[in-house]
Design an enzyme around this catalytic site. Structure first.
Site, PDB file in Angstrom:
ATOM      1  N   SER A 137      41.233   3.495  15.594  1.00 16.28           N
ATOM      2  CA  SER A 137      42.245   4.368  15.022  1.00 16.28           C
ATOM      3  C   SER A 137      41.861   5.811  15.012  1.00 16.28           C
ATOM      4  CB  SER A 137      42.529   4.126  13.443  1.00 16.28           C
ATOM      5  OG  SER A 137      43.181   2.780  13.299  1.00 16.28           O
ATOM      6  N   HIS A 158      46.615   0.904  20.526  1.00 16.81           N
ATOM      7  CA  HIS A 158      46.899   1.247  19.101  1.00 16.81           C
ATOM      8  C   HIS A 158      47.887   0.538  18.283  1.00 16.81           C
ATOM      9  CE1 HIS A 158      46.460   3.577  15.343  1.00 16.81           C
ATOM     10  NE2 HIS A 158      45.609   2.707  15.061  1.00 16.81           N
ATOM     11  N   GLU A 170      51.142   2.378  20.243  1.00 18.77           N
ATOM     12  CA  GLU A 170      50.616   3.594  20.814  1.00 18.77           C
ATOM     13  C   GLU A 170      49.627   3.227  21.945  1.00 18.77           C
ATOM     14  OE1 GLU A 170      51.112   6.469  17.077  1.00 18.77           O
ATOM     15  OE2 GLU A 170      49.057   5.565  17.374  1.00 18.77           O
ATOM     16  N   ASN A 208      49.062   8.626  12.977  1.00 25.53           N
ATOM     17  CA  ASN A 208      48.076   8.941  12.059  1.00 25.53           C
ATOM     18  C   ASN A 208      47.919  10.498  11.931  1.00 25.53           C
ATOM     19  OD1 ASN A 208      47.541   6.412  10.958  1.00 25.53           O
ATOM     20  ND2 ASN A 208      45.748   6.013  12.138  1.00 25.53           N
TER      21      ASN A 208
HETATM   22  P1  NAI Z   1      38.003  -6.084  10.233  1.00 23.68           P
HETATM   23  O1  NAI Z   1      36.786  -5.669   9.556  1.00 23.68           O
HETATM   24  O2  NAI Z   1      39.134  -6.682   9.543  1.00 23.68           O
HETATM   25  O3  NAI Z   1      37.635  -6.603  11.538  1.00 23.68           O
HETATM   26  C1  NAI Z   1      36.473  -6.691  12.444  1.00 23.68           C
HETATM   27  C2  NAI Z   1      35.962  -7.674  13.037  1.00 23.68           C
HETATM   28  O4  NAI Z   1      35.029  -7.421  14.023  1.00 23.68           O
HETATM   29  C3  NAI Z   1      35.279  -8.686  11.999  1.00 23.68           C
HETATM   30  O5  NAI Z   1      35.660  -9.940  11.865  1.00 23.68           O
HETATM   31  C4  NAI Z   1      33.765  -8.457  12.569  1.00 23.68           C
HETATM   32  O6  NAI Z   1      32.824  -9.779  12.244  1.00 23.68           O
HETATM   33  C5  NAI Z   1      33.786  -8.290  13.930  1.00 23.68           C
HETATM   34  N1  NAI Z   1      32.817  -7.664  14.547  1.00 23.68           N
HETATM   35  C6  NAI Z   1      32.263  -6.597  14.214  1.00 23.68           C
HETATM   36  N2  NAI Z   1      31.251  -6.386  15.297  1.00 23.68           N
HETATM   37  C7  NAI Z   1      31.444  -7.145  16.144  1.00 23.68           C
HETATM   38  C8  NAI Z   1      30.827  -7.433  17.556  1.00 23.68           C
HETATM   39  N3  NAI Z   1      29.852  -6.565  18.061  1.00 23.68           N
HETATM   40  N4  NAI Z   1      31.226  -8.331  18.249  1.00 23.68           N
HETATM   41  C9  NAI Z   1      32.069  -9.108  17.810  1.00 23.68           C
HETATM   42  N5  NAI Z   1      32.869  -8.956  16.556  1.00 23.68           N
HETATM   43  C10 NAI Z   1      32.504  -8.174  15.970  1.00 23.68           C
HETATM   44  O7  NAI Z   1      38.389  -4.336  10.710  1.00 23.68           O
HETATM   45  P2  NAI Z   1      40.197  -4.211  11.261  1.00 23.68           P
HETATM   46  O8  NAI Z   1      40.832  -3.517  10.009  1.00 23.68           O
HETATM   47  O9  NAI Z   1      40.532  -5.457  12.038  1.00 23.68           O
HETATM   48  O10 NAI Z   1      39.643  -3.004  12.377  1.00 23.68           O
HETATM   49  C11 NAI Z   1      39.160  -3.096  13.727  1.00 23.68           C
HETATM   50  C12 NAI Z   1      39.358  -1.957  14.627  1.00 23.68           C
HETATM   51  O11 NAI Z   1      40.971  -1.818  14.520  1.00 23.68           O
HETATM   52  C13 NAI Z   1      38.958  -0.749  13.970  1.00 23.68           C
HETATM   53  O12 NAI Z   1      38.507   0.049  15.348  1.00 23.68           O
HETATM   54  C14 NAI Z   1      39.995  -0.069  13.428  1.00 23.68           C
HETATM   55  O13 NAI Z   1      40.110   1.429  13.306  1.00 23.68           O
HETATM   56  C15 NAI Z   1      41.160  -0.430  14.339  1.00 23.68           C
HETATM   57  N6  NAI Z   1      42.503  -0.317  13.354  1.00 23.68           N
HETATM   58  C16 NAI Z   1      42.822  -0.941  12.240  1.00 23.68           C
HETATM   59  C17 NAI Z   1      43.883  -0.889  11.571  1.00 23.68           C
HETATM   60  C18 NAI Z   1      44.064  -1.286  10.068  1.00 23.68           C
HETATM   61  O14 NAI Z   1      45.127  -1.056   9.421  1.00 23.68           O
HETATM   62  N7  NAI Z   1      43.026  -1.990   9.693  1.00 23.68           N
HETATM   63  C19 NAI Z   1      44.991  -0.239  12.207  1.00 23.68           C
HETATM   64  C20 NAI Z   1      45.005  -0.093  13.638  1.00 23.68           C
HETATM   65  C21 NAI Z   1      43.529   0.023  14.309  1.00 23.68           C
END
Ligand code: NAI
Length: 302
Positions: A137, A158, A170, A208
């Site tokens: 993001s 995105h 996006e 954003n």
């Molecule tokens: P989250 O914390 O729910 O999930 C992240 C997952 O990645 C976790 O299950 C974690 O165990 C895993 N993980 C971490 N390091 C790892 C690695 N080296 N190898 C494999 N798995 C790994 O986070 P979320 O909210 O899903 O965000 C993930 C990405 O998406 C971020 O880059 C964020 O900026 C982006 N994003 C988030 C949005 C939101 O509304 N939360 C919206 C759009 C994009």
């Protein structure tokens, strides 16, 4: 729309096998939607326990989708859920599983160093045709791609939370992203039943970049005492027709997430007044009042 969403025959793109790394809030949603639209999906996370939990949340979400889309056709709904789940494989070893992957979508923690480590390893392990994409993001796609030798095959995809519901993707291109790569990402987004928009690799992309400064302006308005939180939210809902006011929206997104984004931009662009931090926001985050998810932010939730 339903037939486009579920049809097998409309898939013309080169992307059949997808790897989603990170099976959290976003990754699980992306894996679900890709599998529901007939892609083979490999879902990766750090432990099998996390992956099992993510599979369960995908199943629950698919049940909800099936109830809506198949209504009285229980059998059809059950088949849709079972077929979709069967298209998802889970693993903690992306470097071996990447061999068959056409498109890799990264959705791990928002940390540049962690992403660099992941992409360095995968760049060495992946076949040359594999396209890499990040769901970040707030981090520049070009900087994430910089550790790879496939900057031409690297872009941003995105998605929005919750992925199965939100229509927008996006599609982000850096100066190095080729037309072929961009077209493949754009086409893939359409196959998912989403509406893609094209955007350059600029902070916040489209949504954003407009939404976060808007939320921050509302918080600053509150800080100056110009209007109450309730009145700001009511004003934007009834006066601008927004489904949620900006203060409610901040609580919904999470005040930690909002702060993380604005702090990152402020550090990079210290002269932009729209990116100035806010004392009230910093204070709430310091007291772990992060919005809906902790039961209190600008408002209290029960
Ligand atoms: P989250 O914390 O729910 O999930 C992240 C997952 O990645 C976790 O299950 C974690 O165990 C895993 N993980 C971490 N390091 C790892 C690695 N080296 N190898 C494999 N798995 C790994 O986070 P979320 O909210 O899903 O965000 C993930 C990405 O998406 C971020 O880059 C964020 O900026 C982006 N994003 C988030 C949005 C939101 O509304 N939360 C919206 C759009 C994009």
């Amino acid at each position: 729309a339903i037939s486009a969403f579920f049809s097998t025959s409309s898939s013309q793109s080169a992307i059949k096998n997808v790897m989603v790394i990170g099976s959290g809030l976003m990754g699980a949603g992306i894996a679900q939607v890709a599998a529901a639209t007939n892609h083979q999906v490999t879902m990766v996370d750090q432990t099998n326990a996390i992956l099992t939990k993510s599979m369960r949340s995908i199943e629950k979400s698919l049940d909800r989708v099936a109830k809506k889309k198949f209504k009285d056709d229980t059998e059809g709904g059950n088949k849709f859920v079972a077929d979709t789940l069967a298209r998802i494989t889970i693993t903690t070893e992306p470097n071996t599983a990447i061999a068959d992957t056409d498109l890799l979508i990264e959705a791990i923690v928002e940390n540049m160093r962690t992403k660099h480590k992941l992409f360095t390893d995968l760049d060495n392990a992946a076949p040359s045709h594999t396209i890499f994409a990040s769901n970040t993001s707030s981090l520049p796609i070009r900087e994430i791609a910089s550790v790879t030798k496939r900057k031409d095959k690297f872009g941003g995809l995105h998605f929005f939370n919750p992925v199965p519901m939100m229509k927008l993707v996006e599609v982000v291109r850096t100066p190095e992203t080729t037309d072929d790569t961009f077209d493949a990402l754009f086409q893939f987004s359409k196959e998912l039943g989403k509406v893609p928009v094209s955007c350059k690799d600029t902070p916040g992309f489209v949504v954003n970049r407009l939404l976060v400064p808007y939320i921050m302006e509302a918080v600053r308005m509150l800080e100056r005492g110009d209007a109450s939180a309730r009145d700001i939210d009511t004003a934007m809902k009834l006066g601008a027709g927004y489904p949620m006011g900006p203060i409610e929206l901040a609580d919904y997104v999470g005040l930690d997430t909002t702060k993380f984004i604005i702090d990152g931009w402020h550090e990079k662009y210290p002269d932009v007044p729209l990116f100035e931090p806010s004392e009230i926001l910093n204070d709430l985050v310091a007291r772990n009042k992060l919005g809906r998810k902790t039961g209190e932010g600008f408002y209290k939730y029960d």
